[in-house]
Design an enzyme around this catalytic site. Structure first.
Site, short mmCIF file in Angstrom:
data_model
loop_
_atom_site.label_atom_id
_atom_site.label_comp_id
_atom_site.label_asym_id
_atom_site.label_seq_id
_atom_site.Cartn_x
_atom_site.Cartn_y
_atom_site.Cartn_z
N CYS A 20 0.64 -1.52 -0.09
CA CYS A 20 -0.28 -0.29 -0.42
C CYS A 20 0.95 1.01 0.05
CB CYS A 20 -1.23 -0.07 1.28
SG CYS A 20 -0.70 0.00 2.78
N HIS A 74 -1.78 0.57 7.28
CA HIS A 74 -2.22 0.98 6.62
C HIS A 74 -2.24 2.25 5.59
CE1 HIS A 74 -5.04 0.20 3.04
NE2 HIS A 74 -5.67 1.01 3.14
N ASP A 90 -8.28 4.96 -1.50
CA ASP A 90 -7.54 4.09 -1.10
C ASP A 90 -7.94 2.88 -2.09
OD1 ASP A 90 -6.70 1.63 1.23
OD2 ASP A 90 -9.16 2.49 2.84
#
Length: 206
Positions: A20, A74, A90
């Site tokens: 990520c 994250h 996201d």
């Protein structure tokens, strides 16, 4: 959303599962190349805590009806052009891409009140330009002791800053005063990036 015209669609974004931080770096890079005038309003946001156990809901990797997963950290992209217009991008959520800040935070993080303190989420918010300049990773965190990959890496070379250092740990760390950007608790994060329509109206009428 008019922002759809400013940023890439999800299908046009670089994406590799479990990377990520690099996915968001690549999105920042895309914005710099195509809409540099918007870059100053964009941020990379790291979510973690001291124990690196942060629950998130509405995630593609999540389980159950609520699609909840516990990550060590994250990262997502945020565009904040004006009060009450903040959007979250996201690449791992099941929510729309993008999603308005309040909806994203409500459904993804819910509240810390129902969680044990060790699961409380903290947010390191880094200006996109700073993230592009200072983030660097040799992907060591994705290797097993024998050198094999936990998850296959992106096909492009590792992202390296001018210093060629491995700086990922500085971004995941949630100690205030250390690392780039600003660290917020969940409540502070909401207070800084969300204003209700009524609050915006009152402010405009002053």
């Amino acid at each position: 959303m008019t922002t759809d015209l400013l940023f890439p669609k999800i299908a046009d974004c670089s994406y590799v599962s479990c990377y990520c931080e690099e996915n968001v770096w690549k999105l920042c890079e895309q914005v710099k190349k195509t809409r540099i005038d918007e870059l100053s309003k964009c941020y990379a946001v790291f979510v973690s805590n001291e124990g690196r156990t942060v629950p998130l809901w509405r995630q593609k990797a999540g389980r159950g009806d609520d699609q909840v997963v516990i990550w060590d950290y994250h990262v997502f992209f945020m565009h904040n052009p004006s009060p009450n217009r903040c959007l979250v991008f996201d690449l791992d959520t099941t929510l729309p891409f993008p999603t308005y800040f309040h909806k994203y935070v409500t459904e993804t993080f819910r509240s810390d009140l129902a969680l044990r303190p060790e699961h409380h989420r903290f947010f390191r918010v880094i200006p996109a330009e700073t993230y592009l300049a200072e983030f660097s990773s040799d992907r060591r965190h994705m290797r097993r002791p024998d050198g094999s990959w936990i998850k296959p890496p992106p096909s492009y070379p590792p992202i390296q800053s001018c210093s060629n250092a491995h700086t990922l740990g500085d971004f995941i760390c949630m100690s205030p005063g250390k690392g780039p950007g600003t660290v917020y608790s969940l409540s502070e994060f909401v207070q800084n990036f969300y204003k209700s329509p009524n609050a915006v109206a009152q402010q405009n009428n002053k």
